[in-house]
Design a protein around this motif. Structure first.
Motif, PDB file in Angstrom:
ATOM      1  N   GLN A 546      -8.228  23.779  14.893  1.00 35.55           N
ATOM      2  CA  GLN A 546      -7.686  22.957  15.720  1.00 35.55           C
ATOM      3  C   GLN A 546      -7.347  23.849  17.131  1.00 35.55           C
ATOM      4  O   GLN A 546      -7.597  23.385  18.267  1.00 35.55           O
ATOM      5  N   ARG A 547      -6.958  24.908  16.972  1.00 36.50           N
ATOM      6  CA  ARG A 547      -6.510  25.776  18.098  1.00 36.50           C
ATOM      7  C   ARG A 547      -7.884  26.423  18.400  1.00 36.50           C
ATOM      8  O   ARG A 547      -8.178  26.592  19.784  1.00 36.50           O
ATOM      9  N   LEU A 548      -8.940  26.741  17.880  1.00 35.15           N
ATOM     10  CA  LEU A 548     -10.233  27.087  18.350  1.00 35.15           C
ATOM     11  C   LEU A 548     -10.740  25.972  18.984  1.00 35.15           C
ATOM     12  O   LEU A 548     -11.850  26.273  19.958  1.00 35.15           O
ATOM     13  N   ARG A 554     -12.117  15.465  15.047  1.00 36.45           N
ATOM     14  CA  ARG A 554     -12.296  15.601  13.550  1.00 36.45           C
ATOM     15  C   ARG A 554     -11.248  16.802  13.144  1.00 36.45           C
ATOM     16  O   ARG A 554     -10.545  16.635  11.831  1.00 36.45           O
ATOM     17  N   MET A 555     -10.713  17.763  13.940  1.00 42.62           N
ATOM     18  CA  MET A 555     -10.212  18.892  13.473  1.00 42.62           C
ATOM     19  C   MET A 555      -8.558  18.043  13.687  1.00 42.62           C
ATOM     20  O   MET A 555      -7.654  18.509  12.710  1.00 42.62           O
ATOM     21  N   GLU A 586     -15.237   9.646  14.981  1.00 42.32           N
ATOM     22  CA  GLU A 586     -15.273   8.973  13.452  1.00 42.32           C
ATOM     23  C   GLU A 586     -14.733   7.568  13.454  1.00 42.32           C
ATOM     24  O   GLU A 586     -14.897   6.807  12.580  1.00 42.32           O
ATOM     25  N   GLY A 587     -13.845   7.432  14.508  1.00 43.55           N
ATOM     26  CA  GLY A 587     -13.264   5.956  14.532  1.00 43.55           C
ATOM     27  C   GLY A 587     -12.300   5.596  13.293  1.00 43.55           C
ATOM     28  O   GLY A 587     -11.997   4.591  12.969  1.00 43.55           O
ATOM     29  N   THR A 588     -11.751   6.982  12.623  1.00 40.10           N
ATOM     30  CA  THR A 588     -10.677   6.570  11.686  1.00 40.10           C
ATOM     31  C   THR A 588      -9.184   6.906  12.055  1.00 40.10           C
ATOM     32  O   THR A 588      -8.522   6.710  11.351  1.00 40.10           O
ATOM     33  N   ALA A 589      -9.130   7.617  13.208  1.00 44.32           N
ATOM     34  CA  ALA A 589      -7.529   7.658  13.552  1.00 44.32           C
ATOM     35  C   ALA A 589      -6.846   6.720  13.643  1.00 44.32           C
ATOM     36  O   ALA A 589      -5.606   6.682  13.130  1.00 44.32           O
ATOM     37  N   LEU A 590      -7.094   5.440  14.270  1.00 47.12           N
ATOM     38  CA  LEU A 590      -6.163   4.288  14.253  1.00 47.12           C
ATOM     39  C   LEU A 590      -6.248   3.596  12.912  1.00 47.12           C
ATOM     40  O   LEU A 590      -5.087   3.367  12.618  1.00 47.12           O
TER      41      LEU A 590
END
Length: 721
Positions: A546-548, A554-555, A586-590
């Motif tokens: 995630q830092r990179l 997705r990260m 991806e529409g999965t966070a919520l």
């Protein structure tokens, strides 16, 4: 034999027949001071790169020169004849250069050993460099040959011994890095293992912060570089809070440098040669841009990254048309602070250099803006700029736009091999099987034994589910080029599909040995350790990915899942909200956020997240019918508890569209009708809500007093068509 040629002829005819007719019209030539300056510099740069055998730099200049070939020059640049420059050494140089072009590097180095002109000296040293690098790569493919691992070859020390004092003299640097003579002489393949005995090292006084950084760097390097994989223990809970906190301050690109900072004694340069006693011919080497470029390459391979940055900047100042130095410098820039500290000349080459660096540093919007500006000023047909645009779109997860850029490159240059492996990765992700099959068939005809073709064929086989055959092609790519990072990461994915986690981890580690900024390798390690239930390691590797790649949803979502499994719920909520705000591809966070709220019995927040998830995914073709059905069911139960019978009944009826929730929907509709009848019959009688079993068992409420706020739905990026 005839059949092979006929097949190639047929494929060539098909390609030309379908691409030349679709080739874009020639863009209008822009006559300006900028395009004239570019054309003059490229004429000189091609000549210099060709004389020295820098094929990649020559090809880059030739490609860019096509964009300005019709620009009218007020005066043609004057190029001194090669024989006039070399004088009596011209015939020997021609002999050595001919052998170099045939890749007979040892003979080229032998015939150019006595040349004194900087051009001849570069050919000699570069021939030695290529000869030993070729031999090392060949020995790596030979399992019988036993060579020390990660030990520099003798050619590196010889080149450093020859060029280091000259650079020290002309640049007036006091603490230039130590070098030894190494092993001199053609045909002597002995490795020098005691090359540090002349070093005078002083340690920097250690502080608590430096010790913490050194401990983290040592743990990370030991874990990544160890030859054998063990899973004896996981990290302790008291260590997880500090993992990755100072990773940006650690030089993770330098495998041979210790995390403990070293100060070199200025009284000795380690070479046995005093810079004040150099001959005039040797001092001239310090003013030759291409020799300094070669010195910078050697410093990088010896692990002296900071000194390599200085030398390459010096080489660029000596000759800004030396694109090989620009390209090598781009590979050394690992963070934005390094880029901001570089002292580079204000020339047009710097703008193209920044286009490449911006993509590597995830400054994709800046990269696109700079590419568009250069194209508008007269470099519209550049394949280099189109490739950088495609890579920037890929980083932004605009995969359709990235594919369109690669298709544009393919139409204008159908036999181009560079970056075609990235094109195949995009086609694989979008599951365009037919287009990927056509690309693989074409590349097999064009360049069957190139690393890019092996990766394209491997991706096609992987899409067909033939993972074992895909691994064979990725292994073939690594035999051709052991430093091809993409092949390591792709092979790691294949091993994960084959449930071979140990081999997958080794592939990802090998990728990080070559390029520690490869976010996909860090992400793959996180996924692998997640499968192995080593949650602390998984969380650490997801942090690095995630830092990179900080704006890849997705990260961020994967990091949120890792926090949730560690029961660090507040951090997980923040990650899911951040993933939604940057554009959840991806529409999965919520959905994951709503489930987490439901798990913590935060009913109102869960209902709000579910409602937003259903609203934002409405009308989209989605395979998550079951998830939508469960979301409708939860909202129906929640609204029933609030006695909003009409809305609850509407959501309950929508549950009938999902097979998994049909039975629960029927029971819920009966309960809604029953409670509505009771309310209508006795409106003054308060109804006591009985606790209902939830789809996910309720747990203790979260201690989150200040929960993250969901952004406005309009911040979500539009879905890919």
């Amino acid at each position: 034999m005839a059949g092979g040629y006929d097949g190639l002829h047929d494929m060539t005819a098909i390609i030309f027949g379908t691409t030349l007719s679709l080739k874009q019209k020639k863009s209008e030539t822009i006559e300006s001071d900028f395009t004239r300056r570019v054309k003059i510099d490229l004429i000189k740069a091609k000549e210099e790169a060709n004389h020295r055998g820098l094929l990649n730099a020559y090809s880059w200049c030739a490609d860019l020169a096509l964009c300005v070939k019709d620009v009218t020059l007020l005066e043609e640049p004057t190029l001194p004849p090669l024989r006039q420059q070399l004088g009596s050494e011209a015939d020997d140089f021609d002999q050595a250069k001919g052998l170099f072009n045939l890749k007979d590097y040892f003979r080229a180095a032998y015939y150019s050993e006595h040349l004194k002109h900087p051009l001849g000296l570069f050919l000699h040293l570069y021939s030695r460099y290529c000869a030993y690098e070729q031999k090392i790569n060949n020995d790596r493919m030979d399992s019988i040959t036993l060579l020390p691992k990660n030990v520099p070859g003798p050619h590196l020390f010889e080149i450093a011994h020859r060029l280091g004092p000259a650079y020290h003299r002309v640049s007036k640097k006091e603490n230039f890095p130590y070098k030894t003579k190494g092993v001199i002489g053609l045909g002597d393949y002995e490795y020098k293992t005691k090359h540090t005995k002349h070093i005078n090292v002083k340690s920097v006084p250690s502080t608590s912060k430096l010790r913490a950084k050194r401990k983290l760097s040592s743990h990370l390097n030991d874990h990544i570089n160890e030859d054998k994989f063990t899973i004896d223990h996981d990290l302790g809970d008291n260590e997880i809070a500090h993992l990755g906190d100072d990773v940006d301050d650690i030089e993770v690109d330098d495998e041979n440098e210790s995390s403990l900072k070293l100060q070199l004694d200025s009284s000795s340069n380690g070479t046995g040669v005093k810079s004040d006693e150099l001959k005039e011919d040797d001092i001239i080497c310090g003013y030759d841009s291409y020799l300094m470029y070669l010195y910078g390459v050697v410093l990088q391979q010896l692990g002296h990254r900071k000194q390599a940055l200085e030398v390459l900047c010096w080489a660029i100042h000596l000759s800004p048309i030396n694109w090989a130095a620009w390209a090598q410098l781009a590979h050394l820039i690992d963070k934005r602070s390094t880029l901001e500290q570089l002292d580079l000349p204000d020339v047009w080459q710097r703008r193209l250099f920044l286009c490449e660096v911006f993509v590597e540093l995830n400054l994709d919007a800046d990269a696109l803006a700079e590419c568009d500006q250069l194209m508008a000023e007269g470099l519209e047909g550049s394949a280099f700029l189109k490739t950088q645009r495609a890579l920037a779109f890929r980083n932004l997860r605009e995969l359709d736009l990235a594919i369109a850029e690669f298709e544009s490159i393919e139409r204008s240059d159908p036999f181009r091999v560079a970056s075609v492996d990235v094109f195949s990765n995009l086609l694989y992700v979008k599951e365009r099987r037919t287009q990927l099959a056509n690309l693989a068939a074409k590349m097999v005809q064009v360049a069957k034994y190139s690393v890019e073709t092996c990766c394209v064929v491997g991706n096609y086989l992987s899409l067909r589910g033939e993972h074992e055959k895909a691994v064979v092609h990725f292994q073939r790519a690594l035999k051709l080029n052991p430093k091809f990072v993409s092949a390591y990461t792709l092979m790691g994915y294949e091993y994960m599909e084959m449930k071979s986690t140990i081999q997958a981890i080794q592939c990802y580690r090998n990728a990080l040995k070559v390029n520690r900024r490869d976010y996909s390798a860090w992400f793959g390690l996180g996924q692998t350790y997640e499968v192995l239930r080593l949650l602390n390691y998984s969380l650490f590797y997801f942090k690095q990915a995630q830092r990179l790649h900080p704006y890849d949803s997705r990260m961020i979502t994967a990091l949120g899942e890792a926090f949730e499994k560690k029961e660090m719920f507040l951090e997980a909520k923040k990650c899911y909200v951040k993933a939604h705000s940057v554009g959840d591809v991806e529409g999965t966070a919520l959905l994951k956020l709503a489930k987490l709220y439901q798990r913590l019995a935060e009913t109102e927040r869960a209902a709000d997240a579910y409602e937003r998830y259903l609203r934002e995914t409405e009308g989209e073709e989605s395979d998550e019918a079951e998830e939508r059905g469960r979301a409708h069911l939860y909202l129906a139960e929640f609204l029933l508890s609030l006695k909003q019978f009409a809305t609850a009944e509407e959501y309950a009826k929508k549950c009938m569209e999902c097979a998994e929730t049909q039975e629960a929907s029927k029971s819920l509709l009966k309960e809604i009708a029953h409670k509505r009848n009771l309310t209508d019959a006795n409106p003054a009688l308060p109804q006591r809500d009985e606790p209902r079993p939830s789809l996910v068992g309720n747990r203790a409420r979260s201690s989150d007093d200040d929960p993250p706020v969901l952004p406005h739905p309009l911040l979500r990026l539009p879905p890919s068509p």
